[in-house]
Design a protein around this motif. Structure first.
Motif, mmCIF file in Angstrom:
data_model
loop_
_atom_site.group_PDB
_atom_site.id
_atom_site.type_symbol
_atom_site.label_atom_id
_atom_site.label_comp_id
_atom_site.label_asym_id
_atom_site.label_seq_id
_atom_site.Cartn_x
_atom_site.Cartn_y
_atom_site.Cartn_z
ATOM 1 N N LEU A 144 0.798 -1.223 0.000
ATOM 2 C CA LEU A 144 0.000 0.000 0.000
ATOM 3 C C LEU A 144 0.836 1.281 0.000
ATOM 4 C CD1 LEU A 144 -2.898 1.029 -0.074
ATOM 5 C CD2 LEU A 144 -2.869 1.106 2.424
ATOM 6 N N PRO A 145 1.923 1.390 0.801
ATOM 7 C CA PRO A 145 2.691 2.639 0.788
ATOM 8 C C PRO A 145 3.180 3.030 -0.603
ATOM 9 C CG PRO A 145 3.308 1.318 2.682
ATOM 10 C CD PRO A 145 2.434 0.456 1.821
ATOM 11 N N SER A 146 3.480 2.043 -1.440
ATOM 12 C CA SER A 146 3.996 2.349 -2.772
ATOM 13 C C SER A 146 2.925 2.917 -3.691
ATOM 14 C CB SER A 146 4.600 1.092 -3.410
ATOM 15 O OG SER A 146 3.604 0.115 -3.646
ATOM 16 N N THR A 147 1.652 2.792 -3.301
ATOM 17 C CA THR A 147 0.554 3.323 -4.118
ATOM 18 C C THR A 147 0.206 4.767 -3.746
ATOM 19 O OG1 THR A 147 -1.258 2.611 -2.657
ATOM 20 C CG2 THR A 147 -0.395 0.983 -4.224
ATOM 21 N N LEU A 148 0.802 5.291 -2.685
ATOM 22 C CA LEU A 148 0.530 6.666 -2.286
ATOM 23 C C LEU A 148 1.278 7.631 -3.202
ATOM 24 C CD1 LEU A 148 0.910 6.274 1.592
ATOM 25 C CD2 LEU A 148 -1.189 6.130 0.234
ATOM 26 N N THR A 149 0.718 8.825 -3.368
ATOM 27 C CA THR A 149 1.366 9.805 -4.234
ATOM 28 C C THR A 149 2.644 10.326 -3.584
ATOM 29 O OG1 THR A 149 0.212 11.717 -3.297
ATOM 30 C CG2 THR A 149 -0.902 10.508 -5.075
ATOM 31 N N ALA A 150 3.546 10.821 -4.419
ATOM 32 C CA ALA A 150 4.794 11.387 -3.919
ATOM 33 C C ALA A 150 4.518 12.569 -3.001
ATOM 34 C CB ALA A 150 5.677 11.806 -5.088
ATOM 35 N N SER A 151 3.477 13.331 -3.329
ATOM 36 C CA SER A 151 3.110 14.471 -2.499
ATOM 37 C C SER A 151 2.691 14.032 -1.101
ATOM 38 C CB SER A 151 1.973 15.256 -3.155
ATOM 39 O OG SER A 151 1.492 16.279 -2.299
ATOM 40 N N THR A 152 1.878 12.973 -1.025
ATOM 41 C CA THR A 152 1.437 12.466 0.274
ATOM 42 C C THR A 152 2.616 11.949 1.080
ATOM 43 O OG1 THR A 152 -0.745 11.873 -0.573
ATOM 44 C CG2 THR A 152 -0.002 10.737 1.411
ATOM 45 N N VAL A 153 3.490 11.199 0.438
ATOM 46 C CA VAL A 153 4.667 10.659 1.122
ATOM 47 C C VAL A 153 5.529 11.786 1.661
ATOM 48 C CG1 VAL A 153 6.816 9.379 0.794
ATOM 49 C CG2 VAL A 153 4.684 8.511 -0.184
ATOM 50 N N HIS A 154 5.743 12.825 0.856
ATOM 51 C CA HIS A 154 6.578 13.952 1.271
ATOM 52 C C HIS A 154 5.922 14.752 2.385
ATOM 53 C CE1 HIS A 154 9.332 17.338 1.056
ATOM 54 N NE2 HIS A 154 8.284 18.146 0.946
ATOM 55 N N THR A 155 4.630 15.024 2.237
ATOM 56 C CA THR A 155 3.918 15.850 3.225
ATOM 57 C C THR A 155 3.987 15.249 4.621
ATOM 58 O OG1 THR A 155 2.388 16.715 1.570
ATOM 59 C CG2 THR A 155 1.677 16.819 3.868
ATOM 60 N N PHE A 156 3.799 13.943 4.709
ATOM 61 C CA PHE A 156 3.721 13.298 6.023
ATOM 62 C C PHE A 156 4.989 12.512 6.390
ATOM 63 C CE2 PHE A 156 -0.701 13.642 4.479
ATOM 64 C CZ PHE A 156 -1.189 14.486 5.472
ATOM 65 N N GLY A 157 5.993 12.543 5.540
ATOM 66 C CA GLY A 157 7.241 11.847 5.848
ATOM 67 C C GLY A 157 7.072 10.353 5.975
ATOM 68 N N LEU A 158 6.319 9.768 5.059
ATOM 69 C CA LEU A 158 5.989 8.339 5.143
ATOM 70 C C LEU A 158 7.071 7.507 4.465
ATOM 71 C CD1 LEU A 158 2.198 8.601 4.242
ATOM 72 C CD2 LEU A 158 3.275 8.745 6.488
ATOM 73 N N HIS A 159 8.127 7.242 5.186
ATOM 74 C CA HIS A 159 9.237 6.486 4.637
ATOM 75 C C HIS A 159 9.406 5.177 5.408
ATOM 76 C CE1 HIS A 159 10.214 10.004 2.258
ATOM 77 N NE2 HIS A 159 10.258 10.737 3.368
ATOM 78 N N GLY A 160 9.121 4.071 4.728
ATOM 79 C CA GLY A 160 9.275 2.760 5.357
ATOM 80 C C GLY A 160 8.392 2.543 6.555
ATOM 81 N N PRO A 161 7.049 2.723 6.442
ATOM 82 C CA PRO A 161 6.163 2.519 7.595
ATOM 83 C C PRO A 161 6.261 1.096 8.139
ATOM 84 C CG PRO A 161 4.896 2.659 5.547
ATOM 85 C CD PRO A 161 6.290 3.068 5.226
ATOM 86 N N ARG A 162 6.142 0.980 9.451
ATOM 87 C CA ARG A 162 6.306 -0.306 10.130
ATOM 88 C C ARG A 162 5.077 -0.650 10.953
ATOM 89 N NH1 ARG A 162 11.419 -0.277 13.731
ATOM 90 N NH2 ARG A 162 10.537 1.709 14.390
#
Length: 252
Positions: A144-162
């Motif tokens: 699922l994390p790979s399906t999020l937009t780059a903007s969403t990942v950047h905005t919330f700092g979603l790097h390697g959720p565990r």
């Protein structure tokens, strides 16, 4: 996952419930106690979906109605929470193994956090149902994390959720300052996250002997920096997590 009795699917917020209802092809609404319960099926399993309400009293009422009126054989709760534990970051997922009311204090009659009449402060999640929910969370985070937009990942700092598992604490106060979160961390160093309903569900499920499993997506760190664009996080991250985790749980 197939049980004879219906399984309750409980969400904390409207967007999360909507993502669950999208998975139910035949839902119909029943209103009881001022709450809308959606009865239907998910992958052939009878289910009842409902919003929990905010806070412990609303949560306890909802849990009791699910058990007494709808006869559910288990409850799965999805929602958001503030992270407390070290390494519990925004975008991570916490699966509860136990619950505690951080604002329960009947001292000096009882020790702080102990629930009067129970001789305990902590209530356990159901091990078997929680194991299945944990597996669904791990599976969801593989894609699922790979399906999020780059903007969403950047905005919330979603790097390697565990995925984390352990103690979830609840109270009738929205914790959103560093002072409050640090006080909770000092009093309950093994607490992973804080929210407002889980421990109430756990106490009711303990009373009735009904299995409970709870997953919370971390939206903030419950501190002075907690004022994120919450509607955006709920819409673009938390609700998608909830729908995907429930889908994975019932399709396995």
């Amino acid at each position: 996952m197939k049980d004879t009795a219906p399984i309750a699917l409980v969400a904390a917020l409207h967007d999360e419930l909507a993502s669950v209802l999208e998975l139910m092809p035949d839902e119909h609404k029943q209103t009881v106690g001022g709450r809308e319960f959606w009865v239907g099926h998910l992958h052939g399993q009878a289910v009842v979906a409902v919003l929990s309400g905010i806070g412990k009293v609303a949560a306890a009422t909802t849990a009791t109605l699910l058990i007494e009126r709808f006869g559910v054989g288990g409850i799965v709760f999805t929602g958001v929470a503030g992270g407390l534990g070290e390494g519990v970051r925004v975008g991570d997922v916490v699966v509860a193994r136990s619950f505690l009311q951080h604002d329960m204090d009947a001292s000096p009659l009882f020790p702080r956090h102990e629930v009067p009449g129970y001789g305990r402060s902590r209530f356990d999640a159901d091990a078997a149902l929680t194991d299945r929910l944990l597996a669904a969370c791990h599976h969801t985070l593989t894609y699922l994390p790979s399906t999020l937009t780059a903007s969403t990942v950047h905005t919330f700092g979603l790097h390697g959720p565990r995925v984390h598992q352990g103690l979830l604490v609840s109270g009738d106060r929205f914790v959103a300052t560093t002072t409050e979160s640090q006080a909770l961390q000092a009093a309950l160093p093994d607490a992973l996250a804080v929210e407002m309903e889980g421990a109430a569900f756990a106490q009711v499920c303990h009373d009735f002997g009904v299995p409970l499993a709870v997953v919370r997506t971390i939206s903030d760190r419950a501190d002075d920096a907690a004022h994120v664009d919450f509607p955006k996080f709920l819409r673009e991250v938390a609700s998608r997590y909830s729908g995907a985790i429930v889908e994975s749980l019932f399709s396995r």
